[in-house]
Write an enzyme that holds these catalytic residues in place. Structure first.
Site, PDB file in Angstrom:
ATOM      1  N   SER A 147     -71.133 -58.666 -18.953  1.00 61.12           N
ATOM      2  CA  SER A 147     -70.890 -58.175 -20.313  1.00 61.12           C
ATOM      3  C   SER A 147     -71.822 -58.933 -21.260  1.00 61.12           C
ATOM      4  CB  SER A 147     -69.428 -58.486 -20.689  1.00 61.12           C
ATOM      5  OG  SER A 147     -69.195 -58.259 -22.058  1.00 61.12           O
ATOM      6  N   TYR A 160     -62.023 -64.567 -21.327  1.00 61.07           N
ATOM      7  CA  TYR A 160     -62.897 -63.467 -20.896  1.00 61.07           C
ATOM      8  C   TYR A 160     -64.342 -63.955 -20.815  1.00 61.07           C
ATOM      9  CZ  TYR A 160     -64.752 -58.646 -20.798  1.00 61.07           C
ATOM     10  OH  TYR A 160     -65.383 -57.469 -20.458  1.00 61.07           O
TER      11      TYR A 160
HETATM   12  P1  NDP Z   1     -61.232 -49.829 -17.652  1.00 57.72           P
HETATM   13  O1  NDP Z   1     -59.990 -50.492 -18.120  1.00 57.72           O
HETATM   14  O2  NDP Z   1     -61.371 -48.363 -17.831  1.00 57.72           O
HETATM   15  O3  NDP Z   1     -61.502 -50.152 -16.117  1.00 57.72           O
HETATM   16  C1  NDP Z   1     -61.085 -51.331 -15.497  1.00 57.72           C
HETATM   17  C2  NDP Z   1     -60.911 -51.042 -14.024  1.00 57.72           C
HETATM   18  O4  NDP Z   1     -60.571 -52.260 -13.356  1.00 57.72           O
HETATM   19  C3  NDP Z   1     -59.810 -50.038 -13.751  1.00 57.72           C
HETATM   20  O5  NDP Z   1     -60.274 -49.081 -12.831  1.00 57.72           O
HETATM   21  C4  NDP Z   1     -58.703 -50.873 -13.129  1.00 57.72           C
HETATM   22  O6  NDP Z   1     -58.010 -50.103 -12.151  1.00 57.72           O
HETATM   23  C5  NDP Z   1     -59.528 -51.974 -12.453  1.00 57.72           C
HETATM   24  N1  NDP Z   1     -58.715 -53.146 -12.159  1.00 57.72           N
HETATM   25  C6  NDP Z   1     -58.038 -53.944 -13.016  1.00 57.72           C
HETATM   26  N2  NDP Z   1     -57.363 -54.882 -12.342  1.00 57.72           N
HETATM   27  C7  NDP Z   1     -57.610 -54.655 -11.018  1.00 57.72           C
HETATM   28  C8  NDP Z   1     -57.173 -55.273  -9.826  1.00 57.72           C
HETATM   29  N3  NDP Z   1     -56.340 -56.331  -9.825  1.00 57.72           N
HETATM   30  N4  NDP Z   1     -57.613 -54.781  -8.652  1.00 57.72           N
HETATM   31  C9  NDP Z   1     -58.435 -53.711  -8.624  1.00 57.72           C
HETATM   32  N5  NDP Z   1     -58.907 -53.102  -9.711  1.00 57.72           N
HETATM   33  C10 NDP Z   1     -58.469 -53.567 -10.898  1.00 57.72           C
HETATM   34  O7  NDP Z   1     -62.419 -50.589 -18.403  1.00 57.72           O
HETATM   35  P2  NDP Z   1     -64.014 -50.543 -18.249  1.00 57.72           P
HETATM   36  O8  NDP Z   1     -64.466 -49.395 -17.463  1.00 57.72           O
HETATM   37  O9  NDP Z   1     -64.535 -50.748 -19.605  1.00 57.72           O
HETATM   38  O10 NDP Z   1     -64.269 -51.898 -17.446  1.00 57.72           O
HETATM   39  C11 NDP Z   1     -65.055 -51.992 -16.279  1.00 57.72           C
HETATM   40  C12 NDP Z   1     -65.840 -53.293 -16.301  1.00 57.72           C
HETATM   41  O11 NDP Z   1     -66.769 -53.270 -17.379  1.00 57.72           O
HETATM   42  C13 NDP Z   1     -64.973 -54.542 -16.486  1.00 57.72           C
HETATM   43  O12 NDP Z   1     -65.443 -55.561 -15.625  1.00 57.72           O
HETATM   44  C14 NDP Z   1     -65.254 -54.927 -17.942  1.00 57.72           C
HETATM   45  O13 NDP Z   1     -65.087 -56.306 -18.161  1.00 57.72           O
HETATM   46  C15 NDP Z   1     -66.711 -54.501 -18.062  1.00 57.72           C
HETATM   47  N6  NDP Z   1     -67.173 -54.314 -19.424  1.00 57.72           N
HETATM   48  C16 NDP Z   1     -66.595 -53.376 -20.245  1.00 57.72           C
HETATM   49  C17 NDP Z   1     -67.034 -53.255 -21.551  1.00 57.72           C
HETATM   50  C18 NDP Z   1     -66.394 -52.306 -22.512  1.00 57.72           C
HETATM   51  O14 NDP Z   1     -66.681 -52.386 -23.727  1.00 57.72           O
HETATM   52  N7  NDP Z   1     -65.541 -51.377 -22.064  1.00 57.72           N
HETATM   53  C19 NDP Z   1     -68.151 -54.067 -22.079  1.00 57.72           C
HETATM   54  C20 NDP Z   1     -68.689 -54.988 -21.121  1.00 57.72           C
HETATM   55  C21 NDP Z   1     -68.221 -55.098 -19.864  1.00 57.72           C
HETATM   56  P3  NDP Z   1     -56.446 -50.211 -11.794  1.00 57.72           P
HETATM   57  O15 NDP Z   1     -55.711 -50.531 -13.054  1.00 57.72           O
HETATM   58  O16 NDP Z   1     -56.159 -48.857 -11.231  1.00 57.72           O
HETATM   59  O17 NDP Z   1     -56.367 -51.282 -10.752  1.00 57.72           O
END
Ligand code: NDP
Length: 254
Positions: A147, A160
Protein backbone atom coordinates in the site's frame (compact mmCIF):
# COMPACT_ATOMS: atom_id res chain seq x y z
CA UNK A 1 5.38 -16.27 -26.23
CA UNK A 2 1.82 -15.85 -27.44
CA UNK A 3 1.01 -12.56 -29.15
CA UNK A 4 -2.68 -12.95 -28.27
CA UNK A 5 -3.25 -11.08 -24.97
CA UNK A 6 -6.29 -13.24 -24.19
CA UNK A 7 -4.09 -16.32 -23.90
CA UNK A 8 -0.70 -15.09 -22.70
CA UNK A 9 -1.17 -16.77 -19.29
CA UNK A 10 -2.28 -20.10 -20.80
CA UNK A 11 -0.76 -23.01 -18.85
CA UNK A 12 -0.16 -20.69 -15.87
CA UNK A 13 -1.67 -21.42 -12.47
CA UNK A 14 -2.37 -18.47 -10.15
CA UNK A 15 -3.40 -18.46 -6.49
CA UNK A 16 -5.14 -15.24 -5.43
CA UNK A 17 -5.86 -14.66 -1.74
CA UNK A 18 -8.62 -12.31 -0.70
CA UNK A 19 -10.45 -13.27 -3.90
CA UNK A 20 -13.93 -12.92 -2.35
CA UNK A 21 -14.09 -9.14 -2.95
CA UNK A 22 -12.32 -6.00 -4.15
CA UNK A 23 -8.85 -6.15 -5.64
CA UNK A 24 -8.53 -9.92 -5.26
CA UNK A 25 -11.78 -10.61 -7.09
CA UNK A 26 -10.85 -8.26 -9.94
CA UNK A 27 -7.37 -9.76 -10.16
CA UNK A 28 -8.67 -13.31 -10.34
CA UNK A 29 -11.03 -12.28 -13.15
CA UNK A 30 -8.26 -10.46 -15.01
CA UNK A 31 -5.76 -13.34 -14.77
CA UNK A 32 -8.43 -15.87 -15.79
CA UNK A 33 -9.37 -13.72 -18.79
CA UNK A 34 -5.73 -13.96 -19.93
CA UNK A 35 -5.82 -17.75 -19.75
CA UNK A 36 -4.55 -18.56 -16.24
CA UNK A 37 -6.20 -21.25 -14.12
CA UNK A 38 -7.04 -19.35 -10.95
CA UNK A 39 -7.32 -20.68 -7.41
CA UNK A 40 -9.58 -18.47 -5.32
CA UNK A 41 -8.79 -18.23 -1.61
CA UNK A 42 -10.59 -16.34 1.17
CA UNK A 43 -12.95 -17.20 4.05
CA UNK A 44 -16.34 -16.43 2.43
CA UNK A 45 -17.10 -19.60 0.52
CA UNK A 46 -20.30 -18.36 -1.18
CA UNK A 47 -18.51 -15.37 -2.71
CA UNK A 48 -15.68 -17.58 -3.95
CA UNK A 49 -18.10 -20.06 -5.49
CA UNK A 50 -20.05 -17.28 -7.23
CA UNK A 51 -16.82 -15.86 -8.65
CA UNK A 52 -15.67 -19.31 -9.80
CA UNK A 53 -19.01 -19.78 -11.57
CA UNK A 54 -18.66 -16.40 -13.32
CA UNK A 55 -15.12 -17.16 -14.46
CA UNK A 56 -16.15 -20.60 -15.75
CA UNK A 57 -19.19 -19.08 -17.50
CA UNK A 58 -16.77 -16.74 -19.32
CA UNK A 59 -14.75 -19.75 -20.48
CA UNK A 60 -12.06 -19.59 -17.79
CA UNK A 61 -10.86 -22.13 -15.23
CA UNK A 62 -11.27 -21.51 -11.50
CA UNK A 63 -11.09 -23.50 -8.29
CA UNK A 64 -12.53 -22.18 -5.06
CA UNK A 65 -10.58 -23.15 -1.91
CA UNK A 66 -12.01 -21.60 1.29
CA UNK A 67 -8.98 -20.43 3.25
CA UNK A 68 -8.24 -18.48 6.40
CA UNK A 69 -4.69 -17.21 5.85
CA UNK A 70 -4.16 -17.00 9.62
CA UNK A 71 -4.52 -20.81 9.86
CA UNK A 72 -1.34 -22.67 8.87
CA UNK A 73 -3.30 -25.84 8.08
CA UNK A 74 -5.44 -23.88 5.61
CA UNK A 75 -2.33 -22.49 3.94
CA UNK A 76 -0.80 -25.93 3.47
CA UNK A 77 -4.15 -27.28 2.24
CA UNK A 78 -4.39 -24.40 -0.29
CA UNK A 79 -1.00 -25.30 -1.77
CA UNK A 80 -1.86 -29.02 -1.82
CA UNK A 81 -5.29 -28.43 -3.43
CA UNK A 82 -3.67 -26.28 -6.11
CA UNK A 83 -1.04 -28.90 -6.92
CA UNK A 84 -3.64 -31.70 -6.91
CA UNK A 85 -5.88 -29.79 -9.32
CA UNK A 86 -3.35 -28.16 -11.63
CA UNK A 87 0.15 -29.54 -10.89
CA UNK A 88 2.01 -26.22 -10.53
CA UNK A 89 1.99 -22.79 -8.91
CA UNK A 90 3.22 -20.11 -11.29
CA UNK A 91 1.75 -16.96 -9.74
CA UNK A 92 0.89 -16.24 -6.11
CA UNK A 93 -0.97 -13.00 -5.39
CA UNK A 94 -0.86 -12.37 -1.64
CA UNK A 95 -3.71 -9.89 -1.45
CA UNK A 96 -5.79 -10.78 1.65
CA UNK A 97 -5.78 -7.88 4.08
CA UNK A 98 -7.62 -5.96 6.77
CA UNK A 99 -7.27 -2.29 7.70
CA UNK A 100 -8.40 -1.76 11.29
CA UNK A 101 -7.44 1.89 11.81
CA UNK A 102 -7.32 3.20 15.39
CA UNK A 103 -5.09 5.57 17.38
CA UNK A 104 -2.63 3.53 19.46
CA UNK A 105 -4.02 4.73 22.79
CA UNK A 106 -7.55 3.50 21.94
CA UNK A 107 -6.49 0.44 19.95
CA UNK A 108 -7.77 -3.03 20.69
CA UNK A 109 -4.82 -5.44 20.86
CA UNK A 110 -6.98 -8.02 19.07
CA UNK A 111 -7.06 -5.68 16.05
CA UNK A 112 -3.25 -5.32 16.12
CA UNK A 113 -3.02 -9.12 16.20
CA UNK A 114 -5.47 -9.62 13.35
CA UNK A 115 -3.71 -7.13 11.05
CA UNK A 116 -0.31 -8.74 11.68
CA UNK A 117 -1.71 -12.25 11.23
CA UNK A 118 -3.61 -11.53 8.01
CA UNK A 119 -1.58 -8.81 6.26
CA UNK A 120 1.91 -9.95 7.20
CA UNK A 121 2.18 -13.41 8.75
CA UNK A 122 -0.40 -14.95 6.38
CA UNK A 123 1.52 -13.55 3.40
CA UNK A 124 4.84 -14.80 4.82
CA UNK A 125 3.52 -18.28 5.59
CA UNK A 126 1.84 -18.76 2.21
CA UNK A 127 5.00 -17.56 0.47
CA UNK A 128 6.96 -20.07 2.56
CA UNK A 129 4.57 -22.86 1.54
CA UNK A 130 4.52 -22.04 -2.20
CA UNK A 131 8.18 -21.08 -2.68
CA UNK A 132 9.66 -24.63 -2.82
CA UNK A 133 7.25 -25.44 -5.67
CA UNK A 134 8.44 -22.40 -7.64
CA UNK A 135 12.10 -23.15 -6.90
CA UNK A 136 11.61 -26.71 -8.11
CA UNK A 137 9.99 -25.34 -11.30
CA UNK A 138 12.86 -22.83 -11.74
CA UNK A 139 10.20 -20.13 -12.24
CA UNK A 140 7.37 -18.43 -10.40
CA UNK A 141 6.05 -15.01 -9.50
CA UNK A 142 5.05 -13.76 -6.07
CA UNK A 143 2.98 -10.56 -6.06
CA UNK A 144 2.55 -9.01 -2.63
CA UNK A 145 -0.09 -6.34 -2.11
CA UNK A 146 1.31 -3.58 0.04
CA UNK A 147 0.00 0.00 0.00
CA UNK A 148 1.04 3.63 0.00
CA UNK A 149 0.81 2.81 3.75
CA UNK A 150 3.90 0.64 3.18
CA UNK A 151 5.85 3.79 2.30
CA UNK A 152 4.31 6.60 4.36
CA UNK A 153 3.25 6.27 7.99
CA UNK A 154 0.32 8.35 9.23
CA UNK A 155 -1.39 9.01 12.54
CA UNK A 156 -4.19 6.52 13.32
CA UNK A 157 -2.68 3.94 10.95
CA UNK A 158 0.21 2.61 13.06
CA UNK A 159 -0.70 -1.08 13.06
CA UNK A 160 -1.68 -1.11 9.39
CA UNK A 161 1.47 0.85 8.49
CA UNK A 162 3.60 -1.62 10.44
CA UNK A 163 2.18 -4.57 8.50
CA UNK A 164 2.58 -2.92 5.09
CA UNK A 165 6.14 -1.69 5.83
CA UNK A 166 6.73 -5.31 6.84
CA UNK A 167 5.36 -6.58 3.52
CA UNK A 168 7.81 -4.35 1.64
CA UNK A 169 10.79 -5.46 3.76
CA UNK A 170 9.89 -9.15 3.53
CA UNK A 171 9.42 -8.97 -0.23
CA UNK A 172 12.70 -7.18 -0.92
CA UNK A 173 14.65 -9.65 1.25
CA UNK A 174 12.91 -12.54 -0.50
CA UNK A 175 13.73 -11.02 -3.91
CA UNK A 176 17.45 -11.03 -3.10
CA UNK A 177 17.25 -14.68 -2.01
CA UNK A 178 15.38 -16.14 -5.00
CA UNK A 179 15.64 -13.87 -8.04
CA UNK A 180 18.63 -15.76 -9.49
CA UNK A 181 16.56 -18.96 -9.29
CA UNK A 182 13.97 -17.51 -11.69
CA UNK A 183 11.44 -16.58 -9.02
CA UNK A 184 10.20 -13.02 -9.50
CA UNK A 185 8.66 -10.76 -6.86
CA UNK A 186 6.47 -7.68 -7.23
CA UNK A 187 5.35 -5.26 -4.54
CA UNK A 188 2.10 -3.48 -5.48
CA UNK A 189 1.40 -0.25 -3.56
CA UNK A 190 -2.10 1.05 -4.27
CA UNK A 191 -3.38 4.41 -3.11
CA UNK A 192 -7.09 4.69 -2.31
CA UNK A 193 -9.18 2.00 -4.03
CA UNK A 194 -12.97 1.92 -3.80
CA UNK A 195 -13.55 -1.44 -2.01
CA UNK A 196 -15.15 -2.71 1.18
CA UNK A 197 -11.79 -2.43 3.04
CA UNK A 198 -12.80 0.64 5.13
CA UNK A 199 -16.12 -1.00 6.17
CA UNK A 200 -14.33 -2.90 8.95
CA UNK A 201 -12.61 0.12 10.55
CA UNK A 202 -13.57 -0.12 14.25
CA UNK A 203 -13.25 3.61 15.07
CA UNK A 204 -16.36 5.39 13.74
CA UNK A 205 -14.73 8.82 13.67
CA UNK A 206 -11.78 7.61 11.60
CA UNK A 207 -14.07 5.60 9.36
CA UNK A 208 -16.27 8.62 8.64
CA UNK A 209 -13.24 10.85 8.02
CA UNK A 210 -11.77 8.36 5.60
CA UNK A 211 -15.01 7.75 3.74
CA UNK A 212 -15.71 11.50 3.49
CA UNK A 213 -12.13 12.07 2.30
CA UNK A 214 -12.44 9.36 -0.32
CA UNK A 215 -15.76 10.51 -1.67
CA UNK A 216 -15.31 14.27 -1.42
CA UNK A 217 -11.73 14.94 -2.35
CA UNK A 218 -10.74 12.42 -4.97
CA UNK A 219 -11.76 9.96 -7.62
CA UNK A 220 -10.53 6.71 -6.07
CA UNK A 221 -9.07 3.85 -8.06
CA UNK A 222 -11.27 0.90 -8.92
CA UNK A 223 -10.17 -2.68 -8.18
CA UNK A 224 -9.78 -3.25 -11.93
CA UNK A 225 -7.10 -0.52 -12.06
CA UNK A 226 -4.94 -2.52 -9.66
CA UNK A 227 -5.78 -5.80 -11.38
CA UNK A 228 -4.39 -4.25 -14.58
CA UNK A 229 -1.14 -3.33 -12.83
CA UNK A 230 -0.80 -6.88 -11.49
CA UNK A 231 -1.56 -8.34 -14.92
CA UNK A 232 1.12 -6.10 -16.44
CA UNK A 233 3.72 -7.34 -13.95
CA UNK A 234 2.97 -11.04 -14.45
CA UNK A 235 2.79 -10.93 -18.24
CA UNK A 236 6.30 -9.58 -18.79
CA UNK A 237 8.90 -11.88 -20.35
CA UNK A 238 10.75 -14.07 -17.84
CA UNK A 239 13.89 -11.88 -17.94
CA UNK A 240 11.89 -8.79 -16.87
CA UNK A 241 11.17 -8.47 -13.15
CA UNK A 242 8.84 -5.60 -12.22
CA UNK A 243 9.77 -5.33 -8.56
CA UNK A 244 7.59 -2.47 -7.33
CA UNK A 245 4.54 -0.53 -8.56
CA UNK A 246 3.07 2.51 -6.75
CA UNK A 247 -0.35 3.38 -8.20
CA UNK A 248 -2.32 6.33 -6.79
CA UNK A 249 -5.50 8.09 -7.88
CA UNK A 250 -4.34 11.11 -9.84
CA UNK A 251 -5.85 13.49 -7.29
CA UNK A 252 -4.44 11.73 -4.19
CA UNK A 253 -1.70 13.95 -2.79
CA UNK A 254 -0.11 11.73 -0.10
P1 NDP B 1 -11.55 -6.02 0.57
O1 NDP B 1 -12.02 -5.85 1.97
O2 NDP B 1 -12.54 -5.96 -0.53
O3 NDP B 1 -10.74 -7.38 0.41
C1 NDP B 1 -10.02 -7.97 1.45
C2 NDP B 1 -9.96 -9.46 1.18
O4 NDP B 1 -9.15 -10.07 2.19
C3 NDP B 1 -11.32 -10.12 1.21
O5 NDP B 1 -11.45 -10.97 0.10
C4 NDP B 1 -11.30 -10.94 2.50
O6 NDP B 1 -12.04 -12.14 2.31
C5 NDP B 1 -9.80 -11.25 2.60
N1 NDP B 1 -9.43 -11.64 3.96
C6 NDP B 1 -9.54 -10.92 5.10
N2 NDP B 1 -9.14 -11.66 6.15
C7 NDP B 1 -8.79 -12.88 5.64
C8 NDP B 1 -8.33 -14.08 6.23
N3 NDP B 1 -8.14 -14.20 7.56
N4 NDP B 1 -8.08 -15.13 5.43
C9 NDP B 1 -8.29 -15.04 4.10
N5 NDP B 1 -8.69 -13.93 3.48
C10 NDP B 1 -8.97 -12.87 4.26
O7 NDP B 1 -10.43 -4.90 0.37
P2 NDP B 1 -9.37 -4.62 -0.80
O8 NDP B 1 -9.68 -5.36 -2.02
O9 NDP B 1 -9.24 -3.16 -0.85
O10 NDP B 1 -8.04 -5.18 -0.13
C11 NDP B 1 -7.15 -6.07 -0.77
C12 NDP B 1 -5.72 -5.71 -0.40
O11 NDP B 1 -5.41 -4.42 -0.93
C13 NDP B 1 -5.46 -5.64 1.11
O12 NDP B 1 -4.20 -6.24 1.38
C14 NDP B 1 -5.38 -4.13 1.37
O13 NDP B 1 -4.58 -3.83 2.48
C15 NDP B 1 -4.75 -3.66 0.06
N6 NDP B 1 -4.94 -2.25 -0.22
C16 NDP B 1 -6.20 -1.72 -0.37
C17 NDP B 1 -6.33 -0.36 -0.59
C18 NDP B 1 -7.68 0.29 -0.69
O14 NDP B 1 -7.75 1.54 -0.67
N7 NDP B 1 -8.78 -0.46 -0.80
C19 NDP B 1 -5.16 0.53 -0.74
C20 NDP B 1 -3.91 -0.15 -0.59
C21 NDP B 1 -3.81 -1.47 -0.35
P3 NDP B 1 -12.90 -12.90 3.44
O15 NDP B 1 -13.49 -11.86 4.34
O16 NDP B 1 -13.90 -13.65 2.62
O17 NDP B 1 -11.92 -13.81 4.11
Amino acid sequence: MSTDPSSDLDEQVAIVTGASSGIGEATAEALASRGASVVLAARRENELDALADNIEADGGTALSVPTDVTAEDDIDALVESTLDAFGSIDILVNNAGVMLLEPVERADRENFRQMVEVNLLGLMNLTHAALPVMQEQGAGHIVNISSTAGRNANANSSGYNATKFGVNAFTEALRQEVTTEGVRTTIIEPGAVDTELPDHIPDDEIKEQLEAGLLDSMTPLQSEDIARAITYAVTQPQHVSVNEMLVRPTDQQR
